[in-house]
Write an enzyme that holds these catalytic residues in place. Structure first.
Site, PDB file in Angstrom:
ATOM      1  N   ASP A 468      10.346  64.282  21.528  1.00  0.00           N
ATOM      2  CA  ASP A 468       9.743  65.286  22.187  1.00  0.00           C
ATOM      3  C   ASP A 468       8.774  65.655  21.214  1.00  0.00           C
ATOM      4  OD1 ASP A 468       9.201  67.596  23.386  1.00  0.00           O
ATOM      5  OD2 ASP A 468      10.485  68.201  23.967  1.00  0.00           O
ATOM      6  N   HIS A 469       6.878  65.036  22.323  1.00  0.00           N
ATOM      7  CA  HIS A 469       6.037  65.863  20.414  1.00  0.00           C
ATOM      8  C   HIS A 469       5.934  66.890  20.505  1.00  0.00           C
ATOM      9  CE1 HIS A 469       2.913  64.062  17.831  1.00  0.00           C
ATOM     10  NE2 HIS A 469       2.930  62.883  18.828  1.00  0.00           N
ATOM     11  N   ARG A 470       6.702  68.163  21.715  1.00  0.00           N
ATOM     12  CA  ARG A 470       6.303  69.188  21.577  1.00  0.00           C
ATOM     13  C   ARG A 470       6.408  69.909  20.161  1.00  0.00           C
ATOM     14  NH1 ARG A 470       8.370  70.656  27.348  1.00  0.00           N
ATOM     15  NH2 ARG A 470       9.682  69.675  26.861  1.00  0.00           N
TER      16      ARG A 470
END
Length: 498
Positions: A468-470
């Site tokens: 998850d790039h968040r």
């Protein structure tokens, strides 16, 4: 409704589940049953569960048929008290009358003995806790104690608030042999809830050794949970359960119907339910909410295979599998890169947080006859490769038998997916929501590889990390992936540092 009739409503069998499919009745109308006796097998989105009865008496009515999907909170079974007039006339309207949704069952279990007001108050508090304290969850299958999350659906109400909070009269059912051993002379039973007794029995906890924290020594749910989690408590005995064949969803064909889009005859329509329904919902939510990215690397696994072969010569029956070694490398890597062992949460007011955990519950994908499930090894960071191997094997067996609990299937913080067993090298994996990363391991095959400047045939696999790039950037993801890859290529050095 007659005071002699007890209606047991379908409880929430897991965290936030709202329905379950009735697979099979284990009792029939007219049967005499005792407290804690299994009355039905139901299949939820997570597992197959036997539902025990909290009441003793004569089965008056079964509220559903095999194959039917029942809503949580709706009547499951009506039971007439032993010796009551309702028990001898199970077909009467009174026997079949359901309890209105949201009302309080007027006939809870009691000791049948005089009790002080303090004990009665404690018992009533406990019955209230059993009905609503954890979202109406069946003890042993639901949310952990102390949960404060909201219900997944609004509670139905009937009548005024005053009528709901009014004191409930305690009836006097016939003493059952199954519960007599848990009673204290002259007082209410040490354990009011049969489901709490079941929790203690399933975990090998002796109720005689527990000091109840309730009035007059009443054993509460939290007392049993504390005994289960106590460090000195022995592990629960592993009792192999008989395999329960999965109930396949019937495929119904619309004879003669033609699909308007393709012009082809429709051969079958298969209802989406159970595990498949849960997988569909979870994967859809993952892809719609998580901005995932993927990194991958080829890894020379020759040294790991050679090390395991040497260990197997010394201990043929006690050598961990390759997945257990990789799992050990993963847990150590997550300690170095904890951002991948988190959860991304968005509150109702729009504020967002990244939630970190003091520990690792390592999930692993397991294909079963009922579909893909992800059991998790709790506190995996505390286990050796040999201990991880034993727990992975145990969880795989119970998952394939459909006996894994919702806690075992829904508590992971990171997932390891060995799709190499299907003969593939890589995958654009979908992250197991609400986790933030998944590591995939491809098949191990012979490939040309340069070793000290010369071409050689080596055992090579591909590692793929979806994240998850968040919660992190590519540097963190690449660092974790490279750590696991290096550990596989030099397992002796990696294990020496763990």
């Amino acid at each position: 409704m007659s005071s002699d009739m007890q209606v047991f409503k379908l409880p929430d069998l897991g965290e936030g589940l709202t329905e379950a499919e009735l697979v099979n009745w284990l009792v029939a109308v007219g049967d005499e049953i005792v407290v804690d006796q299994p009355i039905a097998e139901v299949e939820t989105a997570k597992s197959m569960v036997e539902v025990p009865s909290p009441y003793a008496g004569t089965v008056a009515e079964l509220h559903g048929e095999a194959g039917q999907t029942l809503d949580v909170g709706k009547p499951l079974i009506s039971i007439a008290r032993a010796g009551s007039s309702a028990g001898s006339s199970t077909g009467s309207p009174a026997a079949a009358a359901p309890v209105p949704a949201g009302s309080v069952d007027p006939s809870p279990v009691s000791s049948g003995l005089d009790a002080s007001p303090a004990v009665e108050a404690a018992a009533e508090t406990y019955r209230t806790e059993e009905k609503a304290g954890s979202g109406n969850v069946l003890i042993g299958y639901g949310t952990p104690g102390g949960a404060t999350g909201g219900r997944t659906r609004p509670r139905k109400t009937s009548g005024s608030a005053d009528s709901v909070s009014a004191p409930v009269a305690v009836a006097e059912p016939v003493m059952e042999p199954a519960v007599a051993g848990t009673r204290i002379p002259g007082k209410l039973s040490a354990v009011i809830s049969p489901l709490v007794r079941k929790m203690a029995r399933d975990h090998g906890v002796s109720l005689d050794a527990i000091e109840g924290s309730g009035a007059s020594g009443l054993i509460m749910r939290k007392d049993v949970e504390a005994a289960i989690s106590a460090p000195e408590a022995p592990p629960a005995p592993s009792v192999p359960a008989p395999a329960v064949a999965g109930v396949a969803a019937p495929a119904s064909a619309d004879a003669g119907s033609v699909d308007s889009r393709t012009g082809l005859a429709v051969s079958a329509r298969t209802p989406v339910r159970g595990v498949r329904k849960a997988v569909a919902a979870n994967m859809t939510r993952s892809r719609s909410e998580i901005p995932e990215a993927t990194v991958w690397v080829d890894v020379d696994a020759t040294a790991l295979l050679e090390m395991r072969a040497e260990l197997k010569k010394r201990a043929p029956h006690d050598t961990p599998g390759l997945l257990a070694f990789i799992a050990r490398f993963v847990t150590t890597g997550l300690k170095k890169y904890p951002a991948l062992n988190t959860r991304f949460e968005t509150a109702s007011d729009g504020s967002q947080e990244i939630v970190g955990f003091d520990g690792i519950n390592l999930g692993f994908a397991a294909q079963t006859d009922r579909g893909l499930v992800v059991p998790s090894v709790r506190n995996a960071h505390q286990l050796s490769a040999r201990e991880l191997d034993a727990e992975i094997r145990r969880l795989t067996a119970v998952a394939r038998d459909g006996k894994a609990t919702p806690t075992e299937l829904g508590s992971g913080t990171f997932t390891l997916n060995n799709y190499g067993v299907f003969g593939v090298d890589g995958s654009a994996a979908i992250i197991n929501y609400p986790e933030v990363a998944m590591l995939g391991v491809g098949r191990i095959i012979d490939r040309p590889w340069v070793v000290t400047g010369e071409l050689a045939v080596r055992k090579v696999t591909e590692l793929t990390l979806a994240f998850d790039h968040r919660v992190c950037d590519g540097e963190t993801a690449a660092g974790f992936l490279r750590y696991v890859a290096d550990a596989i290529e030099n397992p002796g050095g990696a294990l020496a540092d763990m």
